[in-house]
Write an enzyme that holds these catalytic residues in place. Structure first.
Site, PDB file in Angstrom:
ATOM      1  N   CYS A  15       0.843  -1.194   0.000  1.00  0.00           N
ATOM      2  CA  CYS A  15       0.000   0.000   0.000  1.00  0.00           C
ATOM      3  C   CYS A  15       0.878   1.243   0.000  1.00  0.00           C
ATOM      4  O   CYS A  15       2.106   1.169  -0.023  1.00  0.00           O
ATOM      5  CB  CYS A  15      -0.927   0.009   1.206  1.00  0.00           C
ATOM      6  SG  CYS A  15      -0.050   0.163   2.791  1.00  0.00           S
ATOM      7  N   CYS A  18       3.602   1.573   2.521  1.00  0.00           N
ATOM      8  CA  CYS A  18       4.825   0.830   2.193  1.00  0.00           C
ATOM      9  C   CYS A  18       5.768   1.707   1.372  1.00  0.00           C
ATOM     10  O   CYS A  18       6.990   1.643   1.520  1.00  0.00           O
ATOM     11  CB  CYS A  18       4.490  -0.436   1.414  1.00  0.00           C
ATOM     12  SG  CYS A  18       3.636  -1.691   2.380  1.00  0.00           S
ATOM     13  N   CYS A  83      43.534 -22.479  -3.976  1.00  0.00           N
ATOM     14  CA  CYS A  83      43.566 -22.546  -2.518  1.00  0.00           C
ATOM     15  C   CYS A  83      42.479 -21.667  -1.923  1.00  0.00           C
ATOM     16  O   CYS A  83      41.723 -21.016  -2.635  1.00  0.00           O
ATOM     17  CB  CYS A  83      44.937 -22.120  -1.993  1.00  0.00           C
ATOM     18  SG  CYS A  83      45.297 -20.380  -2.346  1.00  0.00           S
ATOM     19  N   CYS A  86      42.369 -18.102  -2.995  1.00  0.00           N
ATOM     20  CA  CYS A  86      41.713 -17.883  -4.295  1.00  0.00           C
ATOM     21  C   CYS A  86      40.208 -17.683  -4.103  1.00  0.00           C
ATOM     22  O   CYS A  86      39.582 -16.866  -4.774  1.00  0.00           O
ATOM     23  CB  CYS A  86      41.962 -19.078  -5.215  1.00  0.00           C
ATOM     24  SG  CYS A  86      43.663 -19.205  -5.793  1.00  0.00           S
ATOM     25  N   ASP A 510       8.763  25.779 -33.615  1.00  0.00           N
ATOM     26  CA  ASP A 510       9.894  26.329 -34.357  1.00  0.00           C
ATOM     27  C   ASP A 510       9.674  26.035 -35.846  1.00  0.00           C
ATOM     28  O   ASP A 510       9.033  25.043 -36.196  1.00  0.00           O
ATOM     29  CB  ASP A 510      11.193  25.678 -33.873  1.00  0.00           C
ATOM     30  CG  ASP A 510      12.389  26.185 -34.641  1.00  0.00           C
ATOM     31  OD1 ASP A 510      12.575  27.415 -34.702  1.00  0.00           O
ATOM     32  OD2 ASP A 510      13.130  25.357 -35.197  1.00  0.00           O
ATOM     33  N   ASP A 709      13.779  21.272 -32.512  1.00  0.00           N
ATOM     34  CA  ASP A 709      14.703  20.166 -32.801  1.00  0.00           C
ATOM     35  C   ASP A 709      16.175  20.562 -32.756  1.00  0.00           C
ATOM     36  O   ASP A 709      17.044  19.696 -32.802  1.00  0.00           O
ATOM     37  CB  ASP A 709      14.400  19.589 -34.184  1.00  0.00           C
ATOM     38  CG  ASP A 709      14.892  20.493 -35.301  1.00  0.00           C
ATOM     39  OD1 ASP A 709      14.700  21.732 -35.200  1.00  0.00           O
ATOM     40  OD2 ASP A 709      15.471  19.978 -36.270  1.00  0.00           O
ATOM     41  N   ASP A 713      17.100  25.704 -29.976  1.00  0.00           N
ATOM     42  CA  ASP A 713      15.768  25.578 -29.370  1.00  0.00           C
ATOM     43  C   ASP A 713      15.838  25.108 -27.920  1.00  0.00           C
ATOM     44  O   ASP A 713      14.832  25.173 -27.200  1.00  0.00           O
ATOM     45  CB  ASP A 713      14.912  24.569 -30.160  1.00  0.00           C
ATOM     46  CG  ASP A 713      14.670  25.022 -31.586  1.00  0.00           C
ATOM     47  OD1 ASP A 713      14.491  26.236 -31.789  1.00  0.00           O
ATOM     48  OD2 ASP A 713      14.650  24.165 -32.489  1.00  0.00           O
TER      49      ASP A 713
END
Length: 817
Positions: A15, A18, A83, A86, A510, A709, A713
């Site tokens: 909910c 939470c 070993c 490692c 534009d 674009d 702009d």
């Protein structure tokens, strides 16, 4: 500025409270700058100041707060270990990989078991870390497919768990309900009550207790556990209400049984409460199951995008084909894409010709022709011919991966309207508990009810309250809306953009690159009496062969398109602001403005009338002189984008005020505006002043959307209430925008506004239902008008209704027509 952002797939949230708990617990970790939690997608987006903060620290915080993380486990067969040191080295190397929660290494089996966060850490990252540490991995060609699907598998496992619990609950609850109803019916028969009261009132209650106990023990455990963790974290969530309601009914039933055994039934009565506890838990668990299924469908769009990413590619090496996991493809690799296959990575076509279906990216249904030099995008489908491509962007750098990240970030962010629900949710559960206590006290003192009846009404109040519906109202709608927008090539970068776009009243477009193509082209060639069109274009293009000017490129492209060969350029001189002088094929050439040609003593009167038409259309005109005589003229124009006129008409039809902004002279700008049906024109605006013009429009009232674009702009896009960038534009413009139209087509504008309105309308419906449900039914329960079992059914239905109402958005058609 944060160092990085990671997303955690959280489990155990039920909910809105939470959400608060998860946010609070994660913010306590040192190095966390901000947290945004989405209940619908069950994800927490965490911004970090400290990039070195390990993911396991955040996971540990969540676990301490009573929540979990959907993780994956990968087994790696390691080579080179000799070993115990490692083992430590391998574990240390793996634990250093970002996204690894835990790594355990077994020297005897020579395997490492790694628990990680899907998407944040991948198999190849683990292999690379081991190789840097001096170890190897057998079968390094294995893919991350299992890890990539692990979150989905974890979610599905939770659905299966809830389904199993519902089955268990039904097995015990249905007989319990039938027997309880039978008992009530038999109570109406005097003969049976006179001779078998002990059976109906005593023995059956023990049977009811035996049937209810497995339901409380198995189904109720998850709510009790969640309630205890929530309370330990200093707050209260839905689990607290469910646990209190169901346990109150069950414990009182046990007290009734003790009364029968020890002879104080005259104090506590012999009412049946076991049925209420079992029905409450079974119905609410059924609601959780239906809700989980619905939330899975709500995120279907993003899952569909993820599935579009191919898992393998075909590598071309020394003329041979080799299947390769997508993780191993590197920039520069040559890949083969056969007809019907998906393009594996972003790439450039180096060989072949085909049509590629890019609808998953742009929403456009028509395939796009691809030849040598064309760009192809990962996830698109090669429909016809054989293509050889050179990989450019791979893995997380592909356009598809970036789109997925944008959509996930938008779905994880909070819309402004969500703040209302958050403020209510913060005090909701404590308020409900207080009302439940008031109900109990009120019925005992003012209502004159028996203690069992008062308890029943208190339980109904606890169970009818539903903070889940409040928490899910906004994020589920945002998730669905953002997902279907992505499918149509409309990317909302935040929930706020998705919410605000539908309230825009003005749209500022534009001109260059947005309404027009932004690429000057030759629209007409006008020869003088002594020349022909081919000669005019040949000499003009040859003179401009050494120039990078946009007009020069327009002339060269037109000559190439017409198959006209260029002549050798012997001398060249540029006259800034006027034109150029050149020697081509032993002939003296002048190319430039009418003023420049006239300044050189050349009469242009013969073409004066012919030049009026292109000038009236807003086209630029350049003139050519050959050996002192007028050779002809060329009209240079920036053509409209396909569909621009129709797109602007659609915006105006929706009641939006549309204006155009341009740095061009007013005559040219007004010609373009007239052609597309725009009345308000802001012309001769310097790039630095575009943002100021947007601000001025904002002072006139209403929200303003800016569409552009280019780099120039970007400030205006950032200033606007909703900045809309074209996907074919510059990266800077796209980053500055709140919405991206991937295809670069203006037809997506109306669809973006429509989708935003539909999403906001759905949010309003969800919030109205969530508030109205609680405002109406909680008082009804307090007044004794609801049995607990009916309250449980209504509570379960409220969350399912909100999610299902959001799913209705998927039926809205927004793809460009």
């Amino acid at each position: 500025m944060t160092a990085k952002q990671i997303t955690l797939p959280v489990t155990g949230m039920t909910c809105a409270m939470c959400v608060k708990n998860v946010e609070r617990s994660l913010k306590r970790a040192e190095g966390v700058a901000g947290v945004s939690v989405n209940l619908a997608s069950e994800q927490a987006s965490v911004q970090l100041d400290d990039a070195a903060l390990p993911a396991r620290t955040l996971v540990k915080r969540l676990e301490q707060a009573g929540y979990g993380v959907a993780s994956a486990t990968i087994e790696l067969p390691v080579t080179g270990m000799t070993c115990a040191m490692c083992v430590k080295n391998v574990a240390r190397a793996l634990n250093r990989v970002d996204g690894v929660i835990d790594a355990s290494v077994n020297l005897a089996s020579e395997k490492a078991s790694v628990t990680l966060l899907p998407g944040l850490a991948r198999r190849r990252d683990l292999i690379a870390a081991l190789e840097r540490a001096g170890y190897g991995v057998i079968d390094a060609s294995a893919t991350d497919e299992a890890a990539a699907d692990s979150e989905a598998a974890a979610r599905q496992a939770e659905i299966e768990r809830q389904r199993n619990l519902v089955v268990v609950g039904a097995v015990f609850t249905i007989p319990l309900t039938v027997l309880s109803m039978t008992r009530h019916f038999l109570h109406q028969i005097p003969f049976l009550m006179d001779h078998f009261a002990w059976l109906l009132d005593d023995l059956w209650l023990f049977v009811f207790g035996a049937l209810a106990t497995p339901v409380v023990g198995l189904l109720g455990r998850q709510y009790l556990r969640g309630a205890l963790k929530s309370l330990r974290n200093g707050s209260a969530n839905m689990d607290v209400l469910v646990a209190m309601g169901s346990l109150a009914a069950y414990i009182y039933g046990l007290i009734v049984l003790l009364g029968i055994v020890f002879g104080f039934s005259h104090v506590v009565g012999k009412s049946d409460y076991f049925e209420s506890s079992a029905v409450i838990l079974t119905l609410i668990t059924l609601g959780k199951l239906l809700e989980a299924r619905a939330k899975g469908r709500a995120s279907a769009a993003i899952k569909q995008l993820i599935r579009l990413a191919p898992k393998t590619a075909t590598l071309l090496s020394d003329g041979k084909e080799k299947a390769l996991p997508i993780d191993q493809v590197a920039p520069g690799d040559l890949l083969l894409v056969k007809p019907g296959e998906r393009v594996p990575v972003d790439a450039i076509v180096t060989e072949g010709r085909s049509a590629v279906d890019e609808s998953m990216l742009t929403g456009e249904s028509l395939p796009v022709d691809k030849t040598v030099g064309a760009e192809v995008i990962a996830g698109t489908i090669n429909q016809q011919g054989r293509l050889v491509i050179e990989a450019q962007r791979v893995g997380a750098d592909t356009v598809l991966a970036q789109i997925i990240r944008v959509v996930e970030a938008a779905q994880a962010s909070k819309a402004p309207i969500q703040a209302v629900a958050d403020r209510v949710a913060a005090v909701f559960v404590p308020a409900v508990i207080a009302l439940a206590i008031i109900t109990l006290a009120g019925w005992l003192t003012l209502g004159g009810a028996s203690f069992p009846s008062a308890i029943l009404n208190m339980i109904a109040v606890l169970v009818i309250a539903c903070p889940c519906a409040l928490g899910l109202a906004t994020p589920t709608a945002i998730m669905v809306g953002g997902g279907i927008g992505a499918e149509a090539g409309i990317l909302f970068r935040s929930s706020q953009a998705l919410e605000q776009a539908g309230s825009v009243s003005r749209v500022l477009l534009d001109k260059t690159g947005t309404i027009t193509r932004g690429q000057p082209s030759v629209v007409d060639v006008i020869p003088a009496a002594t020349s022909d069109a081919r000669e005019v274009l040949q000499f003009s293009a040859s003179a401009e062969a050494a120039s990078e000017h946009p007009i020069a490129l327009a002339l060269l492209n037109e000559a190439k398109a017409r198959g006209i060969a260029l002549l050798p350029l012997q001398t060249f001189e540029a006259i800034p602001g006027r034109g150029l002088a050149a020697t081509i094929d032993e002939r003296e050439i002048l190319l430039g403005s009418a003023r420049f040609i006239k300044e050189n003593g050349i009469d242009i009167a013969s073409l004066a009338q012919a030049l009026e038409a292109p000038q009236d259309r807003g086209h630029s005109v350049i003139l050519l002189a050959i050996d002192g005589q007028l050779g002809g003229a060329l009209a240079i124009g920036d053509s409209l984008k396909p569909g621009a006129k129709e797109a602007i008409r659609d915006l105006r039809r929706r009641g939006l005020e549309v204006a155009m902004i341009s740095g061009d002279n007013r005559r040219t700008a007004e010609v373009v505006a007239r052609e597309v049906g725009i009345e308000r024109v802001l012309a001769e605006v310097l790039p630095a002043d575009k943002a100021r013009e947007v601000e001025r429009l904002q002072t006139e009232g209403g929200l303003v959307a800016m569409v552009g674009d280019g780099i120039n702009d970007a400030p205006a896009l950032a200033q606007a209430d909703v900045g809309i960038a074209l996907g074919t534009g510059t990266d800077i413009a796209i980053e500055a925008g709140d919405v991206t139209l991937v295809s670069g087509e203006l037809r997506g504008l109306a669809q973006a506004f429509d989708l935003s309105k539909a999403t906001l309308r759905t949010i309003h419906q969800n919030l109205f239902w969530a508030f109205a449900y609680n405002v109406v039914l909680i008082p009804v329960a307090m007044l004794g008008g609801l049995l607990p079992m009916f309250a449980a059914a209504a509570m379960a239905f409220s969350s399912v209704f909100v999610v299902s109402n959001s799913l209705r958005l998927r039926g809205k058609r927004i793809a460009p027509q």
